[in-house]
Design an enzyme around this catalytic site. Structure first.
Site, PDB file in Angstrom:
ATOM      1  N   GLY A 200       7.210  -1.882   6.666  1.00  0.00           N
ATOM      2  CA  GLY A 200       6.066  -1.050   7.037  1.00  0.00           C
ATOM      3  C   GLY A 200       6.298   0.409   6.734  1.00  0.00           C
ATOM      4  N   SER A 201       5.380   1.047   6.020  1.00  0.00           N
ATOM      5  CA  SER A 201       5.651   2.403   5.558  1.00  0.00           C
ATOM      6  C   SER A 201       4.403   3.016   4.940  1.00  0.00           C
ATOM      7  CB  SER A 201       6.782   2.371   4.526  1.00  0.00           C
ATOM      8  OG  SER A 201       6.516   1.370   3.549  1.00  0.00           O
ATOM      9  N   ARG A 202       4.617   4.108   4.168  1.00  0.00           N
ATOM     10  CA  ARG A 202       3.506   4.798   3.523  1.00  0.00           C
ATOM     11  C   ARG A 202       3.991   5.460   2.237  1.00  0.00           C
ATOM     12  NH1 ARG A 202       0.362   9.479   6.713  1.00  0.00           N
ATOM     13  NH2 ARG A 202       0.156  10.952   4.990  1.00  0.00           N
TER      14      ARG A 202
END
Length: 232
Positions: A200-202
């Protein structure tokens, strides 16, 4: 003369179908899948332990999947560096640690859930001229403040025309490990794999302010294929 394998039927055909249906896995996932399988093996006499190990192995294999992509061939486009959902659009100044002019650029932010493929790809072809890691916090990557507050790793790619395109890996609430496999001086083609972020990240992509943005808020992207913008 050796007989050519019959790909229309038989085991060769089955193997080809499996390869085309199941994406390969990034090498960074091997330790996690291996550890999960070891748990399943050690706990083979305990049903719950064996099942937990196998489920964990399957989940990690899915998370670290590395699906093949076909980048666009037309020149002057910036593609998404990650699978995910566009959560922010607008102008912003690039990360300060890069030492670039304090001039606003177009920015497209892509949020990756734990269900997305987390392999990152080069948004454009060119030479890597800067790689900077900055420690930070681990707030939810969906928040706009994550661009400033969270741990991040920035890669600057200079195109043959001399333009700078920036891809910033941003850690999130669950993601605590940024992997970047490129170094200053490396040459990248559009869509090349260059790193990943675990769980999970951006990804923020910066490009010149006069580029024409072709995506909208809430749109889903495919790394290496979805065109974010056309350069002027």
């Amino acid at each position: 003369m050796a007989r050519r394998p019959d790909l229309q039927s038989g085991p060769e055909r089955l193997a080809a179908l499996v390869r085309s249906s199941i994406p390969p896995m990034h090498s960074a996932g091997l330790p996690f899948v291996g550890a999960s399988l070891a748990v399943a093996l050690l706990g083979r006499k305990r049903r719950w332990m064996r099942r937990a190990g196998l489920i964990s192995a399957g989940a990690n294999a899915a998370f670290f999947r590395h699906p093949p992509r076909v980048p666009p061939t037309r020149p002057g486009v910036v593609v998404a560096p990650a699978d995910g959902l566009i959560c922010l659009l607008g102008e912003a100044t690039p990360p300060a640690e890069l030492g670039l002019p304090d001039i606003p650029m177009q920015r497209v932010s892509i949020f990756l859930s734990v269900l997305d493929a987390h392999v990152q790809r080069a948004p454009i072809g060119g030479e890597v001229v800067a790689v900077r890691h900055r420690p930070g916090r681990f707030h939810s990557a969906e928040l706009e403040a994550a661009s400033e507050d969270n741990e991040r790793n920035s890669v600057v790619i200079r195109t043959p025309e001399g333009l700078h395109i920036i891809a910033v890996q941003i850690a999130g609430l669950i993601a605590r490990r940024i992997v970047c496999d490129v170094h200053v001086g490396d040459k990248l083609s559009i869509g090349d794999t260059y790193g990943l972020i675990r769980y999970g990240s951006r990804l923020d992509t910066y490009f010149p302010a006069d580029a024409r943005v072709l995506v909208s808020h809430g749109q889903r992207t495919l790394a290496g294929e979805t065109v974010l913008a056309e350069l002027a």
